[in-house]
Scaffold this motif. Structure first.
Motif, PDB file in Angstrom:
ATOM      1  N   MET A 104     113.696 -47.173 -36.269  1.00 40.83           N
ATOM      2  CA  MET A 104     113.561 -46.037 -37.188  1.00 40.83           C
ATOM      3  C   MET A 104     114.748 -45.969 -38.140  1.00 40.83           C
ATOM      4  O   MET A 104     114.582 -45.750 -39.349  1.00 40.83           O
ATOM      5  N   ALA A 105     115.947 -46.196 -37.607  1.00 43.69           N
ATOM      6  CA  ALA A 105     117.134 -46.154 -38.466  1.00 43.69           C
ATOM      7  C   ALA A 105     117.134 -47.310 -39.457  1.00 43.69           C
ATOM      8  O   ALA A 105     117.544 -47.153 -40.617  1.00 43.69           O
ATOM      9  N   ALA A 106     116.669 -48.476 -39.025  1.00 42.52           N
ATOM     10  CA  ALA A 106     116.615 -49.635 -39.920  1.00 42.52           C
ATOM     11  C   ALA A 106     115.735 -49.341 -41.127  1.00 42.52           C
ATOM     12  O   ALA A 106     116.119 -49.603 -42.277  1.00 42.52           O
ATOM     13  N   VAL A 107     114.564 -48.794 -40.869  1.00 41.50           N
ATOM     14  CA  VAL A 107     113.632 -48.496 -41.962  1.00 41.50           C
ATOM     15  C   VAL A 107     114.138 -47.341 -42.813  1.00 41.50           C
ATOM     16  O   VAL A 107     114.182 -47.424 -44.051  1.00 41.50           O
ATOM     17  N   MET A 108     114.540 -46.257 -42.168  1.00 41.39           N
ATOM     18  CA  MET A 108     114.898 -45.046 -42.911  1.00 41.39           C
ATOM     19  C   MET A 108     116.188 -45.192 -43.713  1.00 41.39           C
ATOM     20  O   MET A 108     116.413 -44.452 -44.672  1.00 41.39           O
ATOM     21  N   SER A 109     117.036 -46.149 -43.347  1.00 41.94           N
ATOM     22  CA  SER A 109     118.290 -46.347 -44.091  1.00 41.94           C
ATOM     23  C   SER A 109     118.123 -47.309 -45.259  1.00 41.94           C
ATOM     24  O   SER A 109     119.024 -47.416 -46.110  1.00 41.94           O
ATOM     25  N   GLY A 129     106.384 -44.693 -37.123  1.00 40.32           N
ATOM     26  CA  GLY A 129     107.043 -43.391 -37.139  1.00 40.32           C
ATOM     27  C   GLY A 129     108.082 -43.299 -38.237  1.00 40.32           C
ATOM     28  O   GLY A 129     108.214 -42.263 -38.907  1.00 40.32           O
ATOM     29  N   ALA A 130     108.818 -44.386 -38.448  1.00 42.10           N
ATOM     30  CA  ALA A 130     109.832 -44.403 -39.502  1.00 42.10           C
ATOM     31  C   ALA A 130     109.191 -44.322 -40.883  1.00 42.10           C
ATOM     32  O   ALA A 130     109.727 -43.677 -41.790  1.00 42.10           O
ATOM     33  N   VAL A 131     108.036 -44.963 -41.037  1.00 38.62           N
ATOM     34  CA  VAL A 131     107.318 -44.885 -42.318  1.00 38.62           C
ATOM     35  C   VAL A 131     106.893 -43.448 -42.596  1.00 38.62           C
ATOM     36  O   VAL A 131     107.005 -42.948 -43.720  1.00 38.62           O
ATOM     37  N   VAL A 132     106.421 -42.767 -41.554  1.00 34.36           N
ATOM     38  CA  VAL A 132     106.028 -41.368 -41.710  1.00 34.36           C
ATOM     39  C   VAL A 132     107.228 -40.515 -42.116  1.00 34.36           C
ATOM     40  O   VAL A 132     107.168 -39.726 -43.071  1.00 34.36           O
ATOM     41  N   LEU A 202     114.521 -56.665 -41.982  1.00 32.17           N
ATOM     42  CA  LEU A 202     114.773 -55.879 -40.782  1.00 32.17           C
ATOM     43  C   LEU A 202     113.994 -56.524 -39.638  1.00 32.17           C
ATOM     44  O   LEU A 202     112.791 -56.738 -39.759  1.00 32.17           O
ATOM     45  N   VAL A 203     114.669 -56.826 -38.535  1.00 35.44           N
ATOM     46  CA  VAL A 203     114.020 -57.552 -37.447  1.00 35.44           C
ATOM     47  C   VAL A 203     114.055 -56.746 -36.165  1.00 35.44           C
ATOM     48  O   VAL A 203     115.132 -56.363 -35.684  1.00 35.44           O
ATOM     49  N   ASP A 204     112.870 -56.488 -35.628  1.00 32.95           N
ATOM     50  CA  ASP A 204     112.745 -55.907 -34.295  1.00 32.95           C
ATOM     51  C   ASP A 204     112.853 -57.064 -33.308  1.00 32.95           C
ATOM     52  O   ASP A 204     111.902 -57.792 -33.071  1.00 32.95           O
ATOM     53  N   GLU A 205     114.039 -57.240 -32.744  1.00 34.92           N
ATOM     54  CA  GLU A 205     114.301 -58.289 -31.767  1.00 34.92           C
ATOM     55  C   GLU A 205     114.530 -57.658 -30.397  1.00 34.92           C
ATOM     56  O   GLU A 205     115.372 -58.104 -29.612  1.00 34.92           O
ATOM     57  N   ALA A 206     113.762 -56.610 -30.124  1.00 39.45           N
ATOM     58  CA  ALA A 206     113.923 -55.869 -28.879  1.00 39.45           C
ATOM     59  C   ALA A 206     113.824 -56.776 -27.662  1.00 39.45           C
ATOM     60  O   ALA A 206     114.529 -56.586 -26.665  1.00 39.45           O
ATOM     61  N   HIS A 207     112.936 -57.774 -27.745  1.00 38.49           N
ATOM     62  CA  HIS A 207     112.715 -58.662 -26.603  1.00 38.49           C
ATOM     63  C   HIS A 207     113.555 -59.931 -26.678  1.00 38.49           C
ATOM     64  O   HIS A 207     113.316 -60.865 -25.906  1.00 38.49           O
ATOM     65  N   GLY A 208     114.555 -59.944 -27.557  1.00 40.24           N
ATOM     66  CA  GLY A 208     115.343 -61.163 -27.714  1.00 40.24           C
ATOM     67  C   GLY A 208     116.844 -60.968 -27.670  1.00 40.24           C
ATOM     68  O   GLY A 208     117.584 -61.774 -28.234  1.00 40.24           O
ATOM     69  N   SER A 209     117.321 -59.953 -26.974  1.00 43.64           N
ATOM     70  CA  SER A 209     118.765 -59.694 -26.970  1.00 43.64           C
ATOM     71  C   SER A 209     119.556 -60.804 -26.287  1.00 43.64           C
ATOM     72  O   SER A 209     120.756 -60.959 -26.521  1.00 43.64           O
ATOM     73  N   HIS A 210     118.904 -61.601 -25.448  1.00 44.52           N
ATOM     74  CA  HIS A 210     119.572 -62.677 -24.727  1.00 44.52           C
ATOM     75  C   HIS A 210     119.702 -63.955 -25.546  1.00 44.52           C
ATOM     76  O   HIS A 210     120.449 -64.872 -25.165  1.00 44.52           O
ATOM     77  N   LEU A 211     118.984 -64.045 -26.658  1.00 38.88           N
ATOM     78  CA  LEU A 211     118.917 -65.297 -27.404  1.00 38.88           C
ATOM     79  C   LEU A 211     120.270 -65.736 -27.948  1.00 38.88           C
ATOM     80  O   LEU A 211     120.499 -66.933 -28.172  1.00 38.88           O
TER      81      LEU A 211
END
Length: 496
Positions: A104-109, A129-132, A202-211
């Motif tokens: 949300m912060a990535a999009v809204m900023s 939600g951020a688009v809204v 903007l990249v949602d890498e929620a499932h890649g923090s270990h990469l």
């Protein structure tokens, strides 16, 4: 990543956690919140659940003794600087509301009112939600479904190029890579193309923090110089649930101060020190031990994949994914296990594993179960899964009817009649029977889960093909989220 004690970025240190320990040992007499004041123990049942008394560790910012999330100047600032150095970013924000608040912060900023954002239709609901909230205008990348897995695993770079050419006023591109299945798009090409057009990525890498911590894993979007990268350290590392990080690369397309301002707007003004300490400790462990631990994870994952591929009626996807439907690469620590060839659904297998073997999978869809192998796993835990799957194949015979479990939704994007934000906040709505909604403008989401891709969002028009698909999903045992009526018999529409 350095562990030199004389270095500014000594990754063996945990400055924020260390500061909390000092404050805890101070044992001051408090007339400050929280109400338990660190001296009143929790209810015995809660204490049993905690495995001890957490209240003394539940510290808050008092007279600057504990650094404050929304204006860090001391120990937390140092912790975030260590985070940036460990993950390879120019700056890192620690988050207490998961990747949800990061997206949300990535999009809204970066995207303002009436500005356009190119985004995947398969984006997480936090992006919608951020688009809204930002009143941005979404420009959707139409999903292209993998022929076997039947999920839009990766983004078509050429489609993004076409959208950039059609919409010269785009402010940002948002992508998800890796996705829930661990599959990744060609992020480097997307970044190169977007930056050439002056557009932030903007990249949602929620499932890649270990990469970031092993050379044999796909490269993180941080290393690929995306502008904002959001990671759930709790998903694939060892931090507590809701702890996450937002990384920034200063490529000239985003404003770091604006990101901080939006995060202060969205996150609690009473941040949890326990969550922040968890992030600090996890960063230290991954920076100093991550490569060694992930080497074990990679071996466990590959051995499991090879073993499952030899099981009659099961398949675990691997290198054959690459190059199909724009898949650039995949995270080997995610096991995408096709079970539908046994004539049973992923939902059924998930239930069987839970009830008969005390095994929880990451998630299931009609044809698959997905399992995550992390630094917490051992040969013993993986063998428990393999033994259960082997027993499953011995009690279920392969079938040729697996195509009956198709989950692919209607092709093409829905027709939009009203701006997403306007429809979402409209006060002129009413509820009608779902079967009467053909041709009506929706006021709520219709999101089949799995796969979690919105079939319809507020402001879009329900067509017969959408209604038929909803009925098909319900018949197959899938679920629909986003609708106010949990019985799925009625739906809220906008009065137009």
């Amino acid at each position: 990543m350095t562990t030199d004690p004389t270095s500014r970025y000594d990754q063996t240190r945990m400055p924020f956690l260390e500061s909390l320990i000092d404050e805890k040992l101070n044992q001051s007499t408090s007339f400050h919140m929280p109400g338990h004041k660190g001296t009143k123990a929790p209810h015995p049942l809660l204490q049993e659940f905690f495995g001890g008394n957490l209240h003394p560790a539940d510290l808050v910012e008092i007279n600057h003794n504990v650094d404050y999330l929304h204006s860090p100047k001391g120990a937390l600032l140092k912790a975030q600087q260590l985070g940036a150095a460990a993950y390879g970013a120019d700056h890192t924000f620690y988050l207490i509301n998961g990747s949800t608040v990061g997206n949300m912060a990535a999009v809204m900023s970066t995207v303002g009112p009436q500005q356009k954002i190119i985004m995947s239709r398969a984006s997480h609901r936090s992006v919608y939600g951020a688009v809204v909230l930002s009143s941005a205008i979404p420009v959707y990348i139409e999903p292209e479904y993998h022929p076997d897995i039947e999920f839009p695993l990766a983004l078509n770079v050429n489609k993004i190029k076409e959208l950039l050419q059609q919409h010269s006023d785009v402010a940002a591109i948002h992508i998800t890579s890796p996705n829930y299945y661990g599959v990744m798009s060609d992020t480097a090409s997307i970044c190169h193309m977007a930056h050439a057009h002056g557009v932030a990525v903007l990249v949602d890498e929620a499932h890649g923090s270990h990469l970031c911590f092993h050379g044999d894993l796909p490269r993180s979007a941080v290393a690929l110089r995306a502008d904002i990268i959001v990671q759930s350290t709790h998903k694939t590392q060892g931090s507590l649930t809701q702890s996450a990080m937002l990384h920034v690369n200063d490529n000239g397309f985003v404003n770091r101060a604006r990101i901080a301002q939006v995060l202060s707007l969205l996150q609690s003004s009473s941040p949890s020190s326990i969550l922040l300490a968890s992030s600090d400790a996890t960063r230290m462990q991954m920076a100093t031990e991550g490569q060694q631990r992930l080497s074990t994870v990679i071996v466990l994952s590959q051995n499991a994949r090879n073993t499952i591929q030899r099981m009659n009626g099961l398949w675990c996807y691997g290198d054959e994914l690459i190059g199909v439907n724009h898949v650039f690469t995949y995270d080997p620590t995610k096991l995408i296990i096709r079970v539908s060839d046994l004539g049973i659904s992923g939902f059924q297998v998930s239930s069987l594993l839970r009830n008969q073997y005390n095994i929880e999978v990451e998630f299931a869809d009609l044809k698959h179960i997905i399992c995550s192998i992390t630094i917490a796993d051992t040969e013993s835990t993986v063998n428990k899964l393999l033994d259960a799957l082997h027993h499953l194949t011995s009690t279920n015979s392969p079938t040729t009817n697996s195509n009956e479990m198709s989950i692919r939704p209607p092709s093409g994007l829905p027709q939009s009649a009203i701006n997403l934000r306007d429809a979402y906040f409209s006060t002129k709505t009413h509820t009608i029977p779902l079967c009467d909604a053909i041709g009506r403008v929706l006021a709520e989401n219709v999101i089949p889960y799995p796969p979690g891709i919105p079939l319809l969002v507020p402001g879009e028009i329900m067509e017969q093909r959408h209604l038929d698909y909803i009925h098909h999903l319900i018949e197959k045992g899938s679920s629909i989220v986003g609708m106010e009526d949990l019985s799925l018999k009625t739906i809220r529409i906008v009065d137009v």
